[in-house]
Design a protein around this motif. Sequence first.
Motif, PDB file in Angstrom:
ATOM      1  N   ARG A 118     -21.989   5.939 -52.280  1.00 35.02           N
ATOM      2  CA  ARG A 118     -23.056   5.119 -51.713  1.00 35.02           C
ATOM      3  C   ARG A 118     -24.355   5.539 -52.393  1.00 35.02           C
ATOM      4  N   GLU A 169     -18.981   9.290 -42.808  1.00 31.08           N
ATOM      5  CA  GLU A 169     -20.319   8.926 -42.317  1.00 31.08           C
ATOM      6  C   GLU A 169     -21.295  10.086 -42.489  1.00 31.08           C
ATOM      7  N   PHE A 173     -24.328   9.379 -45.138  1.00 30.97           N
ATOM      8  CA  PHE A 173     -25.484   8.873 -44.412  1.00 30.97           C
ATOM      9  C   PHE A 173     -26.264  10.028 -43.780  1.00 30.97           C
ATOM     10  N   GLU A 177     -29.038   7.658 -39.232  1.00 32.53           N
ATOM     11  CA  GLU A 177     -28.952   6.433 -40.019  1.00 32.53           C
ATOM     12  C   GLU A 177     -27.723   5.632 -39.596  1.00 32.53           C
ATOM     13  N   ASP A 178     -27.913   4.331 -39.412  1.00 32.98           N
ATOM     14  CA  ASP A 178     -26.818   3.470 -38.962  1.00 32.98           C
ATOM     15  C   ASP A 178     -26.003   2.991 -40.166  1.00 32.98           C
ATOM     16  N   PRO A 179     -24.697   3.348 -40.211  1.00 31.14           N
ATOM     17  CA  PRO A 179     -23.880   2.946 -41.359  1.00 31.14           C
ATOM     18  C   PRO A 179     -23.339   1.510 -41.269  1.00 31.14           C
ATOM     19  N   ASN A 181     -22.763  -2.268 -41.498  1.00 35.44           N
ATOM     20  CA  ASN A 181     -23.210  -3.299 -42.443  1.00 35.44           C
ATOM     21  C   ASN A 181     -23.796  -2.722 -43.733  1.00 35.44           C
ATOM     22  N   GLN A 182     -23.606  -1.414 -43.943  1.00 36.23           N
ATOM     23  CA  GLN A 182     -24.036  -0.800 -45.201  1.00 36.23           C
ATOM     24  C   GLN A 182     -22.912  -0.912 -46.227  1.00 36.23           C
ATOM     25  N   LYS A 183     -23.276  -0.875 -47.491  1.00 32.68           N
ATOM     26  CA  LYS A 183     -22.317  -1.021 -48.579  1.00 32.68           C
ATOM     27  C   LYS A 183     -21.857   0.353 -49.088  1.00 32.68           C
ATOM     28  N   ILE A 184     -20.570   0.485 -49.366  1.00 37.96           N
ATOM     29  CA  ILE A 184     -20.025   1.666 -50.029  1.00 37.96           C
ATOM     30  C   ILE A 184     -19.101   1.186 -51.148  1.00 37.96           C
ATOM     31  N   THR A 192     -18.105  -3.475 -47.231  1.00 37.13           N
ATOM     32  CA  THR A 192     -19.103  -3.423 -46.169  1.00 37.13           C
ATOM     33  C   THR A 192     -18.512  -2.696 -44.963  1.00 37.13           C
TER      34      THR A 192
END
Length: 414
Positions: A118, A169, A173, A177-179, A181-184, A192
Amino acid sequence: MNLIENVREALNSVKVHLLRTVLTGAIIAIGISSLVGMLTAIDGIKAQIAESFAGLGANSFEIRNRGFSGGRVVQEGKKEKTYPNITYREAAQFKKDYGSIGISTIFTSVTGIAEIKRGSKKTNPNTRVRGADENYLAIKAVKLGKGRNFSNMEVRYGNSVALIGKEIEETLFNPGEDPINQKITVLGRPYTIVGVLDKQGGVGQDQGADRQVLIPIENAARLDKNGNFYYRITGVASDPGKIEYEMGQAIGMMRKIRQDRVAQEDSFELTKSESVAESLEEVAGYLRIGGFGIGFITLLGASIGLMNIMLVSVTERTREIGIRKALGATPLRIRQQFLIEAIVICILGGIFGMLLGLAIGNVIANFIGPGGFLVPWVWMFISFLICIIVGLIAGYIPAFKASKLDPIESLRYE
């Protein structure tokens, strides 16, 4: 001299020779602690593993490739027969057909050495990537810490979404921090994050359950370029009482899908979850036997040490024995005194050893996997009996030797 006075004299002797009592008791304590500690640890480890399988329930079964890793099967030691692996399409067809009876899940291991990225952050190349469907979490009793599960449409069309383990996570992150809808990047492809799995822990330093990424099974099947993935199916019966009947139906469905001939044996394996529990209990039984054997050998050495110390004690107290006999003590009372001394030393050492073994065993069990405090009452009771038996065995020969001493020669001894 009656028995009560004899017991009092034996206890007084133990108290007078305190250092010798402590050292002798320490020998017994080490032996008992090794026995209780190992057996407590084994029971604790078994409880942790059993808890891991508890989510499967008593009404589930698994279908997988026949033979080791879906490969060859030895028949009567004469020849090897190779069965083709279960394909994703076959597994998907079974899931569809079995849907009229109960629910099932398809899953497969994509790789165990993936590196998840990420931005500039990345994990160690030891992350597990697994393909799963929307029923996987419920059937395998895996809980979501945050976010959501795969939807039916995401599984059906193989969307690039992922569920990540807690350790992933924490690695990728920052705290808070909210993971979601984050991209990896997984295996060079963007995914996603739609959910984070709850912390599951692992065995020892292996926290693999928290170091995994789940992707839709259809998406995982696209990565299977050479058809080498092993697809496994876990089905759940509608009722525990119907498990045998519905397993028979599942076998019939799978044989039809795999096009097994009437006289041909199954080209797949079906295992009931209870069989796993039975195998686990069998392995734990072997471990207990091994632990008891090792502890018994340790206790044997401790009993020899105790016997040696008691023999030295007889030699040191030869004059005392002569005086007791001159005052009217019978050989029986002399034997009783030394036996009581040996048993008291064993019991004192045994109690300390049981407490020490209980602590060590629970520390080991909790280190391997988080759990509660286990008290093996049966093994502690057995250990207490062993203490008394060891005292009797180790004390009998010195006591017999003391009872046979000539009082006149004993009075002359210095």
